[in-house]
Design a protein around this motif. Structure first.
Motif, PDB file in Angstrom:
ATOM      1  N   ILE A   7      -3.771  21.050  -9.615  1.00  0.00           N
ATOM      2  CA  ILE A   7      -5.030  20.622 -10.222  1.00  0.00           C
ATOM      3  C   ILE A   7      -5.927  21.822 -10.509  1.00  0.00           C
ATOM      4  CG2 ILE A   7      -7.141  19.285  -9.750  1.00  0.00           C
ATOM      5  CD1 ILE A   7      -5.257  17.312  -8.205  1.00  0.00           C
ATOM      6  N   GLN A   8      -5.881  22.809  -9.618  1.00  0.00           N
ATOM      7  CA  GLN A   8      -6.665  24.036  -9.812  1.00  0.00           C
ATOM      8  C   GLN A   8      -5.705  25.228  -9.682  1.00  0.00           C
ATOM      9  OE1 GLN A   8      -9.845  24.604  -6.953  1.00  0.00           O
ATOM     10  NE2 GLN A   8     -10.917  26.084  -8.264  1.00  0.00           N
ATOM     11  N   PRO A   9      -4.962  25.496 -10.758  1.00  0.00           N
ATOM     12  CA  PRO A   9      -3.944  26.549 -10.649  1.00  0.00           C
ATOM     13  C   PRO A   9      -4.534  27.949 -10.473  1.00  0.00           C
ATOM     14  CG  PRO A   9      -3.960  25.560 -12.856  1.00  0.00           C
ATOM     15  CD  PRO A   9      -4.911  24.769 -12.030  1.00  0.00           C
ATOM     16  N   ALA A  10      -5.775  28.142 -10.894  1.00  0.00           N
ATOM     17  CA  ALA A  10      -6.466  29.423 -10.697  1.00  0.00           C
ATOM     18  C   ALA A  10      -7.923  29.084 -10.414  1.00  0.00           C
ATOM     19  CB  ALA A  10      -6.341  30.281 -11.955  1.00  0.00           C
ATOM     20  N   PRO A  11      -8.672  30.012  -9.766  1.00  0.00           N
ATOM     21  CA  PRO A  11     -10.039  29.646  -9.355  1.00  0.00           C
ATOM     22  C   PRO A  11     -10.886  29.106 -10.501  1.00  0.00           C
ATOM     23  CG  PRO A  11      -9.450  31.824  -8.536  1.00  0.00           C
ATOM     24  CD  PRO A  11      -8.294  31.355  -9.342  1.00  0.00           C
ATOM     25  N   ASP A  12     -10.645  29.579 -11.720  1.00  0.00           N
ATOM     26  CA  ASP A  12     -11.493  29.151 -12.833  1.00  0.00           C
ATOM     27  C   ASP A  12     -10.746  28.230 -13.802  1.00  0.00           C
ATOM     28  OD1 ASP A  12      -9.655  30.933 -13.611  1.00  0.00           O
ATOM     29  OD2 ASP A  12     -11.015  32.224 -14.775  1.00  0.00           O
ATOM     30  N   ARG A  13      -9.679  27.576 -13.330  1.00  0.00           N
ATOM     31  CA  ARG A  13      -8.904  26.735 -14.240  1.00  0.00           C
ATOM     32  C   ARG A  13      -8.602  25.376 -13.613  1.00  0.00           C
ATOM     33  NH1 ARG A  13      -3.706  27.259 -16.133  1.00  0.00           N
ATOM     34  NH2 ARG A  13      -3.263  29.070 -14.829  1.00  0.00           N
ATOM     35  N   TRP A  14      -8.893  24.329 -14.350  1.00  0.00           N
ATOM     36  CA  TRP A  14      -8.605  22.965 -13.897  1.00  0.00           C
ATOM     37  C   TRP A  14      -7.613  22.355 -14.862  1.00  0.00           C
ATOM     38  CZ3 TRP A  14     -10.523  21.761  -9.232  1.00  0.00           C
ATOM     39  CH2 TRP A  14     -11.559  22.569  -8.747  1.00  0.00           C
ATOM     40  N   PHE A  16     -13.196  21.106  -5.410  1.00  0.00           N
ATOM     41  CA  PHE A  16     -11.905  20.462  -5.684  1.00  0.00           C
ATOM     42  C   PHE A  16     -12.004  18.950  -5.424  1.00  0.00           C
ATOM     43  CE2 PHE A  16      -7.952  19.060  -3.385  1.00  0.00           C
ATOM     44  CZ  PHE A  16      -7.138  18.912  -4.496  1.00  0.00           C
ATOM     45  N   THR A  17     -12.628  18.604  -4.313  1.00  0.00           N
ATOM     46  CA  THR A  17     -12.797  17.185  -3.966  1.00  0.00           C
ATOM     47  C   THR A  17     -13.567  16.461  -5.062  1.00  0.00           C
ATOM     48  OG1 THR A  17     -12.763  17.711  -1.616  1.00  0.00           O
ATOM     49  CG2 THR A  17     -13.788  15.629  -2.224  1.00  0.00           C
ATOM     50  N   CYS A  18     -14.645  17.068  -5.522  1.00  0.00           N
ATOM     51  CA  CYS A  18     -15.467  16.411  -6.554  1.00  0.00           C
ATOM     52  C   CYS A  18     -14.651  16.162  -7.816  1.00  0.00           C
ATOM     53  CB  CYS A  18     -16.682  17.279  -6.911  1.00  0.00           C
ATOM     54  SG  CYS A  18     -17.865  17.355  -5.562  1.00  0.00           S
ATOM     55  N   ILE A  19     -13.879  17.157  -8.235  1.00  0.00           N
ATOM     56  CA  ILE A  19     -13.086  17.007  -9.467  1.00  0.00           C
ATOM     57  C   ILE A  19     -12.067  15.869  -9.286  1.00  0.00           C
ATOM     58  CG2 ILE A  19     -11.358  18.156 -10.937  1.00  0.00           C
ATOM     59  CD1 ILE A  19     -13.995  19.522 -11.399  1.00  0.00           C
ATOM     60  N   VAL A  20     -11.408  15.852  -8.136  1.00  0.00           N
ATOM     61  CA  VAL A  20     -10.372  14.832  -7.912  1.00  0.00           C
ATOM     62  C   VAL A  20     -10.997  13.440  -7.834  1.00  0.00           C
ATOM     63  CG1 VAL A  20      -8.614  14.000  -6.293  1.00  0.00           C
ATOM     64  CG2 VAL A  20      -8.802  16.445  -6.763  1.00  0.00           C
ATOM     65  N   VAL A  21     -12.093  13.337  -7.110  1.00  0.00           N
ATOM     66  CA  VAL A  21     -12.679  12.003  -6.904  1.00  0.00           C
ATOM     67  C   VAL A  21     -13.240  11.470  -8.227  1.00  0.00           C
ATOM     68  CG1 VAL A  21     -14.429  10.693  -5.626  1.00  0.00           C
ATOM     69  CG2 VAL A  21     -13.041  12.412  -4.456  1.00  0.00           C
ATOM     70  N   GLU A  22     -13.878  12.339  -9.003  1.00  0.00           N
ATOM     71  CA  GLU A  22     -14.352  11.902 -10.337  1.00  0.00           C
ATOM     72  C   GLU A  22     -13.173  11.399 -11.163  1.00  0.00           C
ATOM     73  OE1 GLU A  22     -17.065  11.245 -11.690  1.00  0.00           O
ATOM     74  OE2 GLU A  22     -18.619  12.346 -10.584  1.00  0.00           O
ATOM     75  N   ALA A  38       0.854  -1.197   0.000  1.00  0.00           N
ATOM     76  CA  ALA A  38       0.000   0.000   0.000  1.00  0.00           C
ATOM     77  C   ALA A  38       0.882   1.237   0.000  1.00  0.00           C
ATOM     78  CB  ALA A  38      -0.883  -0.003   1.245  1.00  0.00           C
ATOM     79  N   HIS A  39       0.302   2.344  -0.429  1.00  0.00           N
ATOM     80  CA  HIS A  39       1.016   3.618  -0.331  1.00  0.00           C
ATOM     81  C   HIS A  39       0.019   4.746  -0.140  1.00  0.00           C
ATOM     82  CE1 HIS A  39       4.339   6.389  -0.696  1.00  0.00           C
ATOM     83  NE2 HIS A  39       3.553   7.157  -1.440  1.00  0.00           N
ATOM     84  N   ARG A  40       0.359   5.660   0.746  1.00  0.00           N
ATOM     85  CA  ARG A  40      -0.477   6.841   0.963  1.00  0.00           C
ATOM     86  C   ARG A  40       0.230   8.052   0.346  1.00  0.00           C
ATOM     87  NH1 ARG A  40      -0.669  10.438   6.130  1.00  0.00           N
ATOM     88  NH2 ARG A  40      -2.150  11.988   5.381  1.00  0.00           N
ATOM     89  N   LEU A  41      -0.437   8.703  -0.590  1.00  0.00           N
ATOM     90  CA  LEU A  41       0.150   9.903  -1.207  1.00  0.00           C
ATOM     91  C   LEU A  41      -0.890  11.012  -1.203  1.00  0.00           C
ATOM     92  CD1 LEU A  41      -1.315  10.053  -4.185  1.00  0.00           C
ATOM     93  CD2 LEU A  41       0.453   8.473  -4.838  1.00  0.00           C
ATOM     94  N   SER A  42      -0.448  12.242  -1.514  1.00  0.00           N
ATOM     95  CA  SER A  42      -1.433  13.322  -1.594  1.00  0.00           C
ATOM     96  C   SER A  42      -1.372  13.993  -2.949  1.00  0.00           C
ATOM     97  CB  SER A  42      -1.220  14.343  -0.475  1.00  0.00           C
ATOM     98  OG  SER A  42      -0.176  15.229  -0.777  1.00  0.00           O
ATOM     99  N   VAL A  43      -2.476  14.655  -3.299  1.00  0.00           N
ATOM    100  CA  VAL A  43      -2.523  15.420  -4.547  1.00  0.00           C
ATOM    101  C   VAL A  43      -2.340  16.895  -4.195  1.00  0.00           C
ATOM    102  CG1 VAL A  43      -3.932  13.780  -5.838  1.00  0.00           C
ATOM    103  CG2 VAL A  43      -5.069  15.499  -4.430  1.00  0.00           C
ATOM    104  N   GLU A  44      -1.742  17.620  -5.125  1.00  0.00           N
ATOM    105  CA  GLU A  44      -1.424  19.033  -4.880  1.00  0.00           C
ATOM    106  C   GLU A  44      -2.520  19.899  -5.511  1.00  0.00           C
ATOM    107  OE1 GLU A  44       0.825  20.794  -3.150  1.00  0.00           O
ATOM    108  OE2 GLU A  44       0.067  22.631  -4.083  1.00  0.00           O
ATOM    109  N   TRP A  45      -3.267  20.548  -4.630  1.00  0.00           N
ATOM    110  CA  TRP A  45      -4.412  21.374  -5.064  1.00  0.00           C
ATOM    111  C   TRP A  45      -3.987  22.421  -6.106  1.00  0.00           C
ATOM    112  CZ3 TRP A  45      -8.164  23.718  -0.809  1.00  0.00           C
ATOM    113  CH2 TRP A  45      -9.273  24.295  -1.436  1.00  0.00           C
ATOM    114  N   SER A  46      -2.842  23.071  -5.866  1.00  0.00           N
ATOM    115  CA  SER A  46      -2.434  24.163  -6.770  1.00  0.00           C
ATOM    116  C   SER A  46      -2.054  23.677  -8.165  1.00  0.00           C
ATOM    117  CB  SER A  46      -1.270  24.937  -6.164  1.00  0.00           C
ATOM    118  OG  SER A  46      -0.127  24.110  -6.079  1.00  0.00           O
TER     119      SER A  46
END
Ligand code: BGC
Length: 442
Positions: A83-90, A143-149, A73-81
Motif C-alpha cells: 500500500i505504501q511501497p515508498a515513504p512518499d508513494r501510495w 498508513f492507518t488513515c489511508i487504509v481505513v478511508e 467471518a474471516h480475519r485477514l491482514s493488509v500488507e503495508w509495503s
C-alpha cells in the motif's frame, strides 16, 4: 451413551484467520522478503514465494471454500509495503485489490476483520530503524488513515497489531525474525513505540469511523511452574508471564508499561481497546534454569505424555485456553478469539484439538463471558515464518508448488460446527471418538 449438542449465542462469528505475507505471494518489498533470501534464516531454506497465490486471485476459491464450509467471518491482514511501497508513494491498485477481496467476503455473506500490521514491515521503514525509531508512530498513523478511508465501506472490525508481544519476543529476544536482534532492553523501546502507535491508530480509526471496533490480537501463552512446590519455578514462570502476557495489554488499560525495573508512562494508550483479541495456541511448563538467561532463566517444555504435534511446537492443551479467556476477562471488554490452531500435516491431532478447544470456549460462554467469535488458524496451509512450509496449520492442505488444495477431515468437522453454531457428541464420535469420554464423561 451421552447425546448432547452445545450451542453458541446467535450471531457468533465463526471463521479462519490469515495474514498477508503468509498467503498472498510475491511480496518482495518487505523485511521478510529480505530475511528469506538470507542463508540459514528459514528451515530448509524455504521462501514464501507464491504462498497461497491470493495476490494472483486464488483468494476467490479459498473464500468459496470457507463460505461453503459454513464460515461467516474471516480475519485477514493488509500488507503495508504494497500500500505504501515508498515513504512518499501510495498504491491505489493495491488498495483496490483489498477492496475487491473485502467485497468478495461481503458477497459471500462473511464479516471481515482487518489487521493492519501482521509482522511485516516495508523495506523503507526497516531502513529507518523500523519499530525502534519513534518515527514509526506517525508513519503507522498515516498508513492507518489511508487504509481505513479506503476500506471503511467493508468493515468496522479492525485489529491494529497482530501479536506485538510475540513479535517482540521472536524478533528482539530470540532473534529468529527480522531484524534478528537479541536485546531485551531494545525490545522495551520497541514495545513503547508499538503501544504509542496503537494508541494513535485507535484514535485515527475512531475519527474516521466512529462505529468502528478496534483491538489488538494478543498472544497468550499459558505457563505452569514445573514443580508447584519449587519457588524458583514460580519466579521464572511469573516473570515470563508478566513480560510476555501482561505488559502490553495492561498498558492499554491504564497507560503504564511495567518493564522489569522500569515503568514508562504512555497515557495516550489508556482505554484504547473495544474488544480483546486473543490468540491462544498452547500451554507449557516452566522450570528455573540458569543455562537460559536469554529466556529470563525459565526453560519451557511440554510434560511427558502431553498431546504434542509431530513437529513438537504446540501441544493440545485445551485447559490453557479456558485459563486464557478467564485471564482476558480482567480487561472488561468483549473477547474475540483471533487465532487458535495447531501444526498437524497428518490431521491426527487437529480434530480433537478443535473439538476440545471449542468445548472450553463454550464453558466460558456459559458463564456469560462475552466471547463473540472464533477464528481458527488457518484456512489453507501457508508460509509459516521461520518454519517455512514445514509446519502445516491449514484446514486445507496446500501443495505450494502446484497450488492444489486438499481438504483435511478437520475442515469437515469445523464446517459442521460452524453450520450448527455448536458442537455435538455425534461430531465427536465421527471425527475424534478418542476424546469422547474425556469431553463427556459418564
Ligand atoms: C501468528 C501466525 C502464525 C501462527 C502459527 C501466530 O502466532 O500470528 O502468523 O502463523 O502463530 O505459528
Amino acid at each position: 451413551m451421552v447425546q448432547a449438542t452445545i450451542h453458541f449465542p446467535r450471531g457468533f462469528l465463526w471463521g479462519t484467520a490469515t495474514s498477508a505475507h503468509q498467503v498472498e505471494g510475491n511480496n518482495t518489498n518487505n523485511d521478510w522478503y529480505r530475511w528469506e533470501q538470507q542463508e540459514g534464516r528459514i528451515i530448509n531454506g524455504h521462501t514464501s514465494g507464491l504462498a497461497c497465490d491470493w495476490w494472483g486471485g486464488r483468494w476467490k476459491e479459498d473464500f468459496d471454500r470457507a463460505a461453503k464450509a459454513g464460515q461467516n467471518a474471516h480475519r485477514l491482514s493488509v500488507e503495508w509495503s504494497r500500500i505504501q511501497p515508498a515513504p512518499d508513494r501510495w498504491d491505489e491498485d493495491a488498495l483496490d485489490h483489498y477492496r475487491m477481496m473485502l467485497r468478495g467476503l461481503r458477497e459471500r455473506g462473511m464479516t471481515a476483520m482487518v489487521t493492519l500490521h501482521h509482522f511485516t514491515n516495508p523495506i523503507w521503514l526497516e531502513e529507518q530503524g523500523g519499530w525502534e525509531n519513534e518515527a514509526v508512530i506517525p508513519h503507522f498513523e498515516k498508513f492507518t488513515c489511508i487504509v481505513v478511508e479506503a476500506l471503511k465501506e467493508y468493515t468496522t472490525l479492525w485489529c491494529t497489531l497482530n501479536e506485538p508481544n510475540g513479535y517482540l519476543a521472536v524478533s528482539y529476544a530470540l532473534g529468529l525474525w527480522p531484524p534478528g536482534k537479541k536485546d531485551i532492553k531494545l525490545s522495551f523501546q520497541v514495545t513503547t513505540n508499538q503501544v504509542r502507535a496503537h494508541a494513535a491508530a485507535y484514535r485515527a480509526i475512531h475519527r474516521i469511523q466512529p462505529e468502528a471496533r478496534v483491538g489488538i490480537a494478543f498472544h497468550y501463552r499459558s505457563m505452569v511452574p514445573s514443580h508447584p512446590a519449587f519457588p524458583l519455578d514460580h519466579w521464572a514462570r511469573g516473570i515470563q508471564h508478566r513480560l510476555l502476557n501482561e505488559t502490553f495489554p495492561r498498558a492499554l488499560v491504564d497507560g503504564i508499561l511495567r518493564f522489569p525495573f522500569k515503568r514508562v508512562k504512555v497515557p495516550e494508550a489508556a482505554n484504547t481497546q473495544d474488544y480483546f483479541g486473543l490468540n491462544y495456541y498452547t500451554r507449557v511448563r516452566v522450570a528455573f534454569d540458569l543455562r537460559v538467561p536469554g529466556q529470563l532463566f525459565g526453560r519451557q517444555f511440554f510434560p511427558a505424555g502431553a498431546d504434542v504435534s509431530s513437529k513438537g511446537y504446540n501441544a493440545n492443551e485445551p485447559e490453557g485456553f479456558f485459563e486464557a479467556m478467564k485471564w482476558g476477562l480482567q480487561f472488561k471488554i468483549p473477547i474475540i478469539i483471533t487465532e487458535n490452531g495447531i501444526e498437524d500435516a497428518e490431521d491426527t491431532i487437529r480434530p480433537r484439538y478443535i473439538a476440545q478447544h471449542i468445548q472450553q470456549m463454550w464453558r466460558g460462554v456459559n458463564f456469560n463471558w462475552q466471547v463473540k467469535g472464533y477464528f481458527h488458524w488457518t484456512l489453507v496451509d501457508n508460509f509459516e515464518w521461520e518454519r517455512g512450509w514445514n509446519h502445516r496449520f491449514g484446514l486445507w492442505e496446500l501443495d505450494e508448488k502446484t497450488q492444489i488444495r486438499r481438504k483435511r477431515p478437520s475442515a469437515d468437522l469445523y464446517a459442521e460446527i460452524c453450520r450448527e453454531n455448536g458442537l455435538s457428541t455425534e461430531m465427536i464420535q465421527k471425527y475424534c471418538p478418542e476424546v469422547m469420554q474425556k469431553m463427556f464423561p459418564v
